[in-house]
Design an enzyme around this catalytic site. Structure first.
Site, mmCIF file in Angstrom:
data_model
loop_
_atom_site.group_PDB
_atom_site.id
_atom_site.type_symbol
_atom_site.label_atom_id
_atom_site.label_comp_id
_atom_site.label_asym_id
_atom_site.label_seq_id
_atom_site.Cartn_x
_atom_site.Cartn_y
_atom_site.Cartn_z
ATOM 1 N N ASP A 18 0.838 -1.198 0.000
ATOM 2 C CA ASP A 18 0.000 0.000 0.000
ATOM 3 C C ASP A 18 0.873 1.248 0.000
ATOM 4 O O ASP A 18 2.000 1.226 0.502
ATOM 5 C CB ASP A 18 -0.927 -0.012 1.228
ATOM 6 C CG ASP A 18 -2.104 0.943 1.049
ATOM 7 O OD1 ASP A 18 -2.375 1.368 -0.089
ATOM 8 O OD2 ASP A 18 -2.755 1.269 2.059
ATOM 9 N N ASN A 20 1.674 3.112 -2.843
ATOM 10 C CA ASN A 20 2.393 3.405 -4.092
ATOM 11 C C ASN A 20 1.998 4.773 -4.653
ATOM 12 O O ASN A 20 2.862 5.581 -5.027
ATOM 13 C CB ASN A 20 2.060 2.356 -5.164
ATOM 14 C CG ASN A 20 2.708 1.016 -4.893
ATOM 15 O OD1 ASN A 20 3.476 0.882 -3.948
ATOM 16 N ND2 ASN A 20 2.389 0.026 -5.722
ATOM 17 N N GLY A 21 0.691 5.009 -4.713
ATOM 18 C CA GLY A 21 0.176 6.255 -5.292
ATOM 19 C C GLY A 21 0.608 7.464 -4.484
ATOM 20 O O GLY A 21 1.130 8.448 -5.025
ATOM 21 N N ARG A 22 0.406 7.364 -3.164
ATOM 22 C CA ARG A 22 0.742 8.511 -2.296
ATOM 23 C C ARG A 22 2.237 8.820 -2.336
ATOM 24 O O ARG A 22 2.652 9.970 -2.327
ATOM 25 C CB ARG A 22 0.310 8.220 -0.851
ATOM 26 C CG ARG A 22 -1.165 8.485 -0.612
ATOM 27 C CD ARG A 22 -1.624 7.905 0.689
ATOM 28 N NE ARG A 22 -1.790 6.462 0.578
ATOM 29 C CZ ARG A 22 -1.992 5.659 1.618
ATOM 30 N NH1 ARG A 22 -2.015 6.146 2.828
ATOM 31 N NH2 ARG A 22 -2.155 4.366 1.425
ATOM 32 N N SER A 63 -6.642 -6.260 -6.130
ATOM 33 C CA SER A 63 -7.854 -6.737 -5.462
ATOM 34 C C SER A 63 -9.056 -6.718 -6.404
ATOM 35 O O SER A 63 -9.038 -6.055 -7.451
ATOM 36 C CB SER A 63 -8.146 -5.870 -4.232
ATOM 37 O OG SER A 63 -8.689 -4.628 -4.633
ATOM 38 N N THR A 64 -10.096 -7.410 -5.979
ATOM 39 C CA THR A 64 -11.345 -7.405 -6.764
ATOM 40 C C THR A 64 -11.902 -5.979 -6.849
ATOM 41 O O THR A 64 -12.682 -5.676 -7.749
ATOM 42 C CB THR A 64 -12.394 -8.337 -6.109
ATOM 43 O OG1 THR A 64 -12.382 -8.134 -4.681
ATOM 44 C CG2 THR A 64 -12.101 -9.800 -6.381
ATOM 45 N N ASN A 66 -9.898 -3.226 -7.035
ATOM 46 C CA ASN A 66 -8.986 -2.349 -7.782
ATOM 47 C C ASN A 66 -9.456 -2.056 -9.209
ATOM 48 O O ASN A 66 -9.000 -1.092 -9.831
ATOM 49 C CB ASN A 66 -7.562 -2.927 -7.820
ATOM 50 C CG ASN A 66 -6.802 -2.780 -6.518
ATOM 51 O OD1 ASN A 66 -5.922 -3.577 -6.193
ATOM 52 N ND2 ASN A 66 -7.131 -1.760 -5.726
ATOM 53 N N ARG A 186 -5.719 -1.790 8.367
ATOM 54 C CA ARG A 186 -6.871 -2.631 8.017
ATOM 55 C C ARG A 186 -6.447 -3.756 7.082
ATOM 56 O O ARG A 186 -5.378 -3.693 6.467
ATOM 57 C CB ARG A 186 -7.996 -1.785 7.404
ATOM 58 C CG ARG A 186 -7.560 -0.924 6.246
ATOM 59 C CD ARG A 186 -8.730 -0.111 5.675
ATOM 60 N NE ARG A 186 -8.277 0.809 4.662
ATOM 61 C CZ ARG A 186 -8.151 2.133 4.833
ATOM 62 N NH1 ARG A 186 -8.454 2.695 5.985
ATOM 63 N NH2 ARG A 186 -7.712 2.894 3.845
ATOM 64 N N LEU A 187 -7.346 -4.749 6.978
ATOM 65 C CA LEU A 187 -7.041 -5.923 6.150
ATOM 66 C C LEU A 187 -7.513 -5.768 4.708
ATOM 67 O O LEU A 187 -7.015 -6.461 3.814
ATOM 68 C CB LEU A 187 -7.703 -7.173 6.741
ATOM 69 C CG LEU A 187 -6.876 -7.994 7.717
ATOM 70 C CD1 LEU A 187 -7.669 -9.197 8.199
ATOM 71 C CD2 LEU A 187 -5.576 -8.469 7.061
ATOM 72 N N GLU A 199 -0.321 -12.636 13.304
ATOM 73 C CA GLU A 199 0.112 -11.402 13.948
ATOM 74 C C GLU A 199 0.116 -10.313 12.868
ATOM 75 O O GLU A 199 0.265 -10.614 11.683
ATOM 76 C CB GLU A 199 1.536 -11.563 14.495
ATOM 77 C CG GLU A 199 1.672 -12.619 15.568
ATOM 78 C CD GLU A 199 1.023 -12.212 16.882
ATOM 79 O OE1 GLU A 199 1.067 -11.015 17.213
ATOM 80 O OE2 GLU A 199 0.461 -13.091 17.561
HETATM 81 C C1 IPE Z 1 -0.925 -0.262 -3.602
HETATM 82 O O1 IPE Z 1 -0.702 1.114 -3.598
HETATM 83 C C2 IPE Z 1 -0.829 -0.864 -4.979
HETATM 84 C C3 IPE Z 1 -2.037 -1.544 -5.465
HETATM 85 C C4 IPE Z 1 -3.183 -1.627 -4.842
HETATM 86 C C5 IPE Z 1 -1.946 -2.171 -6.768
HETATM 87 P P1 IPE Z 1 -1.897 2.133 -3.817
HETATM 88 O O2 IPE Z 1 -2.120 2.309 -5.278
HETATM 89 O O3 IPE Z 1 -3.109 1.655 -3.047
HETATM 90 O O4 IPE Z 1 -1.349 3.477 -3.210
HETATM 91 P P2 IPE Z 1 -2.184 4.575 -2.404
HETATM 92 O O5 IPE Z 1 -2.829 3.871 -1.227
HETATM 93 O O6 IPE Z 1 -3.187 5.149 -3.336
HETATM 94 O O7 IPE Z 1 -1.134 5.556 -1.980
HETATM 95 MG MG MG Z 2 -3.954 2.137 -1.207
#
Ligand code: IPE
Ligand code: MG
Length: 236
Positions: A18, A20-22, A63-64, A66, A186-187, A199
């Site tokens: 998680d 990557n975008g930010r 994920s489903t 995404n 979160r999961l 854990e």
């Molecule tokens: C995770 O990073 C990559 C994938 C879900 C493929 P994100 O793309 O969710 O990055 P944020 O959460 O928007 O920063």
């Molecule tokens: Mg994300």
């Protein structure tokens, strides 16, 4: 830093990628750059984890949910998978890791689905590690699919062992340790059944900036936890 006890590693770790975008946006870059760098990070961390001796690794790649992202972003991710299954994952073959896929990858573009099949075939006799990539994966989806297949098979009753056999992860051990990057606690529909006694470790660092050192720190934290599985320590 304290030393890791290589005899006390979690057998199965889950990684929720998680941030990557930010990570990219914070640097004034388009989100897709975050995915590109995040992918390189993934390869680096997988190699290191296998070198340490981690038996099984599950990675939440797509994920489903995404699919609901902008079309250009989904297409970019598909292009990354296309490249990964054509070339990049081959680097991992020398670690003797057998590939598993959780999720309905038949919904991916046909050429990628075919490449995934080829990779599954190529690694099917690999024995040293297991690499489970979650692609078009959601835990609810997996559980509902299991229930529907149980109904199709006309079973009137199941127990946990039988139910487990209907999951994508049927040949994998349960999760011992889940690491999520980027600070979210979160999961997000990741391996709910398999995480029953896992854990958790939530790391502030966004995935593209994740390092071997951070993994060491997480594993050290795991090694300092007492897992009781619902029992108590001293039975007297
Ligand atoms: C995770 O990073 C990559 C994938 C879900 C493929 P994100 O793309 O969710 O990055 P944020 O959460 O928007 O920063
Ligand atoms: Mg994300």
């Amino acid at each position: 830093m304290a030393k890791l006890d290589l005899n006390k590693l979690p057998k199965h770790i889950g990684i929720i990628i998680d941030g990557n975008g930010r990570w990219a946006i914070k640097r004034g870059l388009p989100r897709f750059v975050g995915h590109d760098v995040g992918f390189d990070t993934l390869i680096k961390i997988l190699k290191y984890a296998f070198e340490l001796g981690i038996d099984t690794i599950s990675v939440f790649c797509f994920s489903t949910e995404n699919w609901n992202r902008p079309k250009v972003e989904v297409e970019h991710l598909m292009q990354l998978f296309r490249k990964a299954f054509t070339k990049d994952f081959e680097e991992l073959y020398k670690y003797d890791a057998k590939l598993y896929v959780s999720g309905d990858y038949s919904k991916f573009p046909e050429d990628i689905a075919k490449k995934i099949e080829e990779s599954l075939e190529k690694t099917k006799n690999f024995k040293s590690h297991k690499l489970n990539l979650c692609l078009n994966y959601g835990s609810h989806d997996e559980i509902i699919r299991a229930v529907n297949n149980i109904i199709k098979d006309d079973l009137k009753q199941v127990d946990a062992t039988i139910f487990n056999n209907y999951l994508y992860s049927k040949d994998l051990p349960p999760l011992d340790f889940i690491i999520r990057s980027s600070g979210e606690c979160r999961l997000s529909n990741f391996m709910l059944w398999q995480a029953a006694y896992s854990e958790f470790y939530f790391e502030k660092t966004p995935w593209p900036a994740y390092t071997k050192r951070k993994l060491n720190k997480a594993l050290l934290s795991y090694q300092n936890r007492e897992r009781r599985f619902g029992a108590i320590k001293d039975k007297k």
